[in-house]
Structures are given as C-alpha cells and as structure tokens.
Motif scaffolding. Structure first.
Motif, PDB file in Angstrom:
ATOM      1  N   ALA A 156       1.394 -27.295 -44.133  1.00  0.00           N
ATOM      2  CA  ALA A 156       1.391 -26.277 -43.093  1.00  0.00           C
ATOM      3  C   ALA A 156       1.978 -26.849 -41.820  1.00  0.00           C
ATOM      4  O   ALA A 156       1.810 -28.036 -41.518  1.00  0.00           O
TER       5      ALA A 156
ATOM      6  N   ASN B 222       1.566 -20.278 -44.860  1.00  0.00           N
ATOM      7  CA  ASN B 222       2.395 -20.820 -43.788  1.00  0.00           C
ATOM      8  C   ASN B 222       3.502 -19.834 -43.409  1.00  0.00           C
ATOM      9  O   ASN B 222       3.784 -19.621 -42.226  1.00  0.00           O
TER      10      ASN B 222
ATOM     11  N   LEU C  90      -3.498 -23.915 -46.207  1.00  0.00           N
ATOM     12  CA  LEU C  90      -2.720 -23.230 -45.181  1.00  0.00           C
ATOM     13  C   LEU C  90      -1.216 -23.333 -45.420  1.00  0.00           C
ATOM     14  O   LEU C  90      -0.424 -22.982 -44.540  1.00  0.00           O
TER      15      LEU C  90
ATOM     16  N   LEU D 217      -0.700 -31.447 -42.932  1.00  0.00           N
ATOM     17  CA  LEU D 217      -0.237 -30.795 -41.709  1.00  0.00           C
ATOM     18  C   LEU D 217       1.016 -31.510 -41.244  1.00  0.00           C
ATOM     19  O   LEU D 217       0.956 -32.548 -40.587  1.00  0.00           O
TER      20      LEU D 217
ATOM     21  N   ALA E  14      -1.084 -24.294 -37.293  1.00  0.00           N
ATOM     22  CA  ALA E  14      -2.295 -24.634 -38.043  1.00  0.00           C
ATOM     23  C   ALA E  14      -3.360 -25.264 -37.143  1.00  0.00           C
ATOM     24  O   ALA E  14      -4.551 -24.942 -37.263  1.00  0.00           O
TER      25      ALA E  14
END
Length: 333
Positions: A71, A20, A15, A53, A76
C-alpha cells in the motif's frame, strides 16, 4: 487512568492491490466504512497489517508466492492514524512481498508515524523483540510471531519475520516462544498479548495441536491470545480467565469471497480491561467487507455471524450474550 479500557483487535488488514487502487480516488478514512467512528472511539486498536507500506521493491519470486500486497504510505499511514491504530503485528506472510527495500520502508514508515510494531525486524533478535505500549495508562506487552512462509524468517544478518514452526510437543518451539514471552513479562506489563499468524487458510476450526499450544501460551502468563491467518473467523475460548481468539478472520481486503465460508464476514473483537489489567469482557461486533472497506454488518449478516461464532465455539463451551447486534462473553463478573 480510566476505570476500564477498551481495546479493539482485528483480523487481517490488507491495504494493497484493489484497496490501494480504490484509495487513490477517495479519502483515507473511507477504507473504514461505517466502522470508522467506532474504531476511533476505542482506547486502543491492535491489527494484523497484512501488507507492506511502500511503493518500492520487486515482487518476491524466490519461492512460489502467488499474491503480493503493498500500500502507498501516503494514504495508508493517515488511514491508520485516523482510527488511532495503537500497534500492528508484521508477523505474517506478506511483509516481504516486495523484498527487503519495501520491508525497510514499512519499518521506517511506521516508526516515523509513531505506530509501534512487532513480529518482524531488521534482524532476528529485533523481529522477536516484544513491544510495550500505553493504552489509557494501561501498560500492554505484546509478542508477535508466525508459522507462515519460513522463507520470510529474519536471521542474524537479514530482515524478516519472527518465524517458528508451531508444535506444542517441540521443545525448540516452546523455548523460542517462551523466551520472547519471558522478555515481555520482564517489563511487568499490566496486560500481556500474544499475536500469532498461524495455520492454513479457510479453516473454521483450529487443529487440536493449536488448542494445546494456545493453552500453553496462556499458562505462560498471556491474557489475550490474538490469532489470525485463516481468512475466516474461528471460535473463542475462555481459558483460565484469559481470552483465546483462535482466528479473527479478515477485516479489510479485496479477496475473492467463498460463498459458503464467507471470508468477507467477521467481527471487531473489543476487549474491556480493568485499570489493573484484568480482562472483564469480550464484545464481538459483526462486520462485512464491501467495495474494499469494512462496514457494520446488516442485521441478517450479523445474525449469520453470531450463529457461526456460536457453532465454532461450541467445543469450548463458551457462553454468549447478545447485546444489540453484538455477541458478548463475560470474563470477570
């Protein structure tokens, strides 16, 4: 409990980077494309989260590591929650892309969102700690580990991944993995899953040693072997009434596409399990990545995916049926 439970398995969900950036200008669920409703309708969804994350940290520079993925949790986490991600493996070669601060953010973010994970932890013991999740009343035990990037391995005092050099002839490897599986079995799960990020990139077939290792893992009581890392899907095998997904390929990313291997094409691997934990069938729904999102494959692409899966599974003598655009393997008839 329902009579049967449907659990989805995906390959890499990356991601970061361009994904992103795209998500800064579109809704959180846009990353799931036309697959969103199908994913959300599953009883459980298990993914390989191929990024951290976080918005913190510095790029890993201690060893050669050309790609770095992270991300923003602000979009996310809602995206993961939108399709009901039940569990994520962090045992891969990108969770430490932005160092320990970003990895800690990943842990705390998933914990706050109540999304269980395994395969990485704040210490080595925690990295190897099995997960147990409930899916429609079914107790699922999960163990996750990787043979990628030994520099990311957790130790007694530092966070990182559950790393092991995979070798079916190495007693240390078998003991390390066997101990983790034993701990998972001690919880008496209805279903036991091993999720493994292994091997080199862009390979259509697993090496013979990996086949032997996967067989050994199944012989330790694993019902579903969930492989990933190659960026292209590999064959599936039915072994002792257990499923081996040697590599589930890529599900969401921004990667350059090999025009022959087509790493933008794969499947959603949907496993139907009885209420007692017996695997009944595997349904593979062809997918394709476009514009940093995942879509149900068009008929010509779906046909290519089915043909390639048949070819890559031929050495295992796996028998397939076709239902709509999906390939189906019957396990318990």
């Amino acid at each position: 409990m329902t009579e049967t439970v449907r659990i989805g398995f995906t390959g890499d969900v990356m991601l970061g980077r361009l994904v992103n950036e795209r998500q800064e200008h579109r809704s959180s669920d846009a990353v799931w494309g036309s697959m969103r409703d199908h994913l959300a309708a599953l009883d459980g969804l298990f993914i390989n989260l191929e990024c951290c994350l976080s918005t913190r940290g510095r790029q890993w520079t201690l060893t050669h590591h050309p790609f770095h993925f992270r991300a923003d949790p602000d979009w996310a986490v809602p995206a993961l929650q939108d399709v009901g991600v039940t569990w994520a493996t962090l045992a891969n070669n990108h969770v430490l892309d932005f160092g320990e601060d970003a990895l800690e953010d990943t842990f705390s973010t998933l914990e706050s969102a109540e999304i269980p994970y395994a395969g990485a932890g704040r210490t080595e013991d925690l990295a190897w700690e099995p997960s147990h999740v409930s899916v429609a009343g079914l107790d699922v035990g999960l163990v996750a580990f990787t043979d990628n990037t030994p520099e990311f391995a957790a130790d007694t005092d530092s966070p990182g991944t559950a790393y092991v050099e995979i070798d079916p002839d190495d007693e240390a490897c078998l003991e390390r993995v066997g101990t983790a599986l034993e701990r998972a079995r001690a919880g008496d799960p209805d279903l036991l899953v091993a999720s493994v990020h292994w091997g080199p990139n862009m390979r259509e077939y697993p090496p013979r040693s990996f086949r032997r290792f996967a067989h050994w893992v199944v012989e330790q009581g694993v019902d579903i072997f969930h492989g990933h890392s190659a960026h292209v899907f590999q064959g599936v095998e039915l072994y002792d009434d257990s499923l081996i997904l040697y590599d589930t390929g890529d599900f969401v990313d921004d990667y350059a596409v090999d025009p022959v291997l087509r790493n933008d094409r794969s499947f959603l691997f949907e496993v139907e399990v009885t209420s007692s934990g017996r695997v009944r069938s595997l349904r593979m729904i062809p997918t394709e990545i476009a514009d940093c999102a995942v879509y149900s494959a068009f008929p010509t692409v779906a046909s290519w995916c089915r043909d390639q899966m048949r070819t890559r599974s031929s050495q295992f003598e796996t028998q397939f049926e076709v239902e709509d655009e999906a390939l189906v393997v019957r396990v318990d008839s």
